[in-house]
Every structure is written in C-alpha cells, then in structure tokens.
Design a protein around this motif. Structure first.
Motif, mmCIF file in Angstrom:
data_model
loop_
_atom_site.group_PDB
_atom_site.id
_atom_site.type_symbol
_atom_site.label_atom_id
_atom_site.label_comp_id
_atom_site.label_asym_id
_atom_site.label_seq_id
_atom_site.Cartn_x
_atom_site.Cartn_y
_atom_site.Cartn_z
ATOM 1 N N LEU A 118 0.820 -1.207 0.000
ATOM 2 C CA LEU A 118 0.000 0.000 0.000
ATOM 3 C C LEU A 118 0.854 1.257 0.000
ATOM 4 O O LEU A 118 0.363 2.337 -0.331
ATOM 5 C CB LEU A 118 -0.951 -0.012 1.195
ATOM 6 N N ASP A 119 2.144 1.123 0.360
ATOM 7 C CA ASP A 119 3.025 2.276 0.330
ATOM 8 C C ASP A 119 3.340 2.735 -1.092
ATOM 9 O O ASP A 119 3.941 3.774 -1.305
ATOM 10 C CB ASP A 119 4.324 1.993 1.090
ATOM 11 N N LEU A 120 2.884 2.000 -2.088
ATOM 12 C CA LEU A 120 3.107 2.372 -3.483
ATOM 13 C C LEU A 120 2.112 3.407 -3.986
ATOM 14 O O LEU A 120 2.340 4.029 -5.021
ATOM 15 C CB LEU A 120 3.043 1.133 -4.384
ATOM 16 N N ASP A 134 -8.823 -1.795 -18.228
ATOM 17 C CA ASP A 134 -9.599 -2.017 -17.005
ATOM 18 C C ASP A 134 -9.707 -3.496 -16.623
ATOM 19 O O ASP A 134 -10.324 -3.829 -15.616
ATOM 20 C CB ASP A 134 -10.985 -1.390 -17.119
ATOM 21 N N HIS A 135 -9.066 -4.408 -17.396
ATOM 22 C CA HIS A 135 -9.118 -5.838 -17.087
ATOM 23 C C HIS A 135 -7.751 -6.497 -16.939
ATOM 24 O O HIS A 135 -7.658 -7.620 -16.476
ATOM 25 C CB HIS A 135 -9.873 -6.583 -18.187
ATOM 26 N N PHE A 136 -6.691 -5.821 -17.372
ATOM 27 C CA PHE A 136 -5.391 -6.481 -17.467
ATOM 28 C C PHE A 136 -4.267 -5.467 -17.348
ATOM 29 O O PHE A 136 -4.397 -4.335 -17.796
ATOM 30 C CB PHE A 136 -5.288 -7.200 -18.820
ATOM 31 N N GLY A 137 -3.152 -5.886 -16.755
ATOM 32 C CA GLY A 137 -1.947 -5.074 -16.781
ATOM 33 C C GLY A 137 -1.027 -5.305 -15.603
ATOM 34 O O GLY A 137 -1.445 -5.771 -14.542
ATOM 35 N N ALA A 138 0.233 -5.022 -15.815
ATOM 36 C CA ALA A 138 1.244 -5.081 -14.766
ATOM 37 C C ALA A 138 2.197 -3.923 -14.979
ATOM 38 O O ALA A 138 2.434 -3.486 -16.105
ATOM 39 C CB ALA A 138 1.995 -6.406 -14.794
ATOM 40 N N ALA A 139 2.739 -3.421 -13.879
ATOM 41 C CA ALA A 139 3.669 -2.301 -13.950
ATOM 42 C C ALA A 139 4.780 -2.506 -12.935
ATOM 43 O O ALA A 139 4.629 -3.244 -11.959
ATOM 44 C CB ALA A 139 2.937 -0.988 -13.691
ATOM 45 N N GLU A 140 5.888 -1.828 -13.175
ATOM 46 C CA GLU A 140 7.043 -1.876 -12.289
ATOM 47 C C GLU A 140 7.072 -0.587 -11.484
ATOM 48 O O GLU A 140 6.945 0.501 -12.034
ATOM 49 C CB GLU A 140 8.308 -1.995 -13.142
ATOM 50 N N ALA A 141 7.215 -0.725 -10.177
ATOM 51 C CA ALA A 141 7.272 0.441 -9.296
ATOM 52 C C ALA A 141 8.452 0.266 -8.346
ATOM 53 O O ALA A 141 8.928 -0.839 -8.110
ATOM 54 C CB ALA A 141 5.969 0.576 -8.515
ATOM 55 N N THR A 142 8.909 1.381 -7.789
ATOM 56 C CA THR A 142 10.023 1.355 -6.846
ATOM 57 C C THR A 142 9.495 1.675 -5.462
ATOM 58 O O THR A 142 8.797 2.677 -5.263
ATOM 59 C CB THR A 142 11.098 2.374 -7.253
#
Length: 183
Positions: A118-120, A134-142
């Motif tokens: 949740l800190d993202l 609205d149905h699919f996806g992935a992302a990279e976060a730090t």
C-alpha cells in the motif's frame, strides 16, 4: 541412500531431478542478488490464476511436488516386478497432474501470506505488459527502500497504456487485488 540416488536418476524422477537442479540454481541466483523473483517471464500472474504469486514461485512449487511424487512412485513401485499397467510414463503423468493440482490449492494460501504494498499509492510506475486497461496489466514500481516490484494494475479510460508508458499509482482495489493507475 543408494536406492534414493538410483530413484532420483532413473525414469521418471530424472525428468524432475533435472528441473529441480534448475530451480535450485535459479533460487541460488535470487539469494545472491543476481536475479529477482519476478524475472521468470513477463507474464501476468493473474492470467494463470496465481494472484500475487510470481510465476517463478508457482513453477518451483510444481517442480518440487512433482519430483517428490515421482520419487515416491518410483520407490513404491520400483521394488515390484515391472507391470504393464504401471509404467514410468504413467508415474510421470500422475506426478505432474497431482503437482499441478497441489500447486493450484496452495496458491490461495501463498496469496494470503504476501503483503500488499500500500506504500506504493502515489508513486510513479512503468507499464511492463503490452497493455493496461480495465481488465489487465502489470507495472514496475520502486518502493521506499529502493526495491523494484512488479504489481498488478488497471486503468479506467478509453485508450490503454502500452509497454514503457509512465503512470501514477492512485489507489489499491482490495476486492480485485490490483492498483488503479492514471497515465
């Protein structure tokens, strides 16, 4: 001990013994920091019904279970005379099917153990799948401690985001188990 080695390096267990060595090598590379848990494929874990469990964890679990089951099958059936009804190929298939079923039942337990980041919320991310809608996806976060994580994301809107697009994580959808982002 000799019987275990013979079983490990004879058919059908030898198939999974080789894969177990590959899995052990992969996790060794993860442990020393050369690789990451998310480095196996860019596939969306949810597409395989894995929730937040990375594909590498699920494949490792299938491999370990299949190896153990094939070893048990070989040890139990290997002492008897070979039977046309119980060949090694049958043990191989049964081990794989039981391992897949066992992994499928274990995944929900693992998802409960994995923390939600949740800190993202409020941070920037980079899309890592071919599209985010609205149905699919992935992302990279730090994360705040500098680690890179792959998270499941969704975006409401007409134009889907594509690989490499930058977006901001807006909120976490507890019911769906993903983050909403805006591009």
């Amino acid at each position: 001990m000799d019987r275990l080695l013979v079983a490990a390096f004879s058919f059908p267990a030898v198939v999974f013994t080789f894969l177990l060595v590959v899995v052990a090598g992969y996790w060794l590379l993860v442990a020393i920091g050369v690789s990451t848990v998310e480095s196996v494929g860019a596939a969306d874990p949810e597409a395989f019904g894995l929730g937040r469990v990375p594909l590498s964890v699920a494949l490792s679990l299938v491999t370990c279970l299949a190896w153990g089951i094939s070893m048990a099958g070989d040890l139990l059936l290997g002492s008897a005379e070979p039977s046309p009804l119980v060949p090694g190929a049958f043990v191989l298939v049964v081990a794989l099917v039981i391992a897949l079923i066992g992994t499928r039942f274990t995944i929900p337990l693992l998802n409960k153990l994995l923390p939600v980041r949740l800190d993202l919320v409020g941070t920037d991310c980079v899309v890592r799948t071919g599209r985010v809608d609205d149905h699919f996806g992935a992302a990279e976060a730090t994360t705040a401690d500098g680690r890179t994580v792959i998270v499941q994301v969704r975006q409401a809107g007409a134009r889907p985001l594509r690989t490499g697009a930058r977006a901001r994580i807006q909120e976490y959808d507890r019911r769906g188990g993903f983050f909403w982002i805006a591009g």
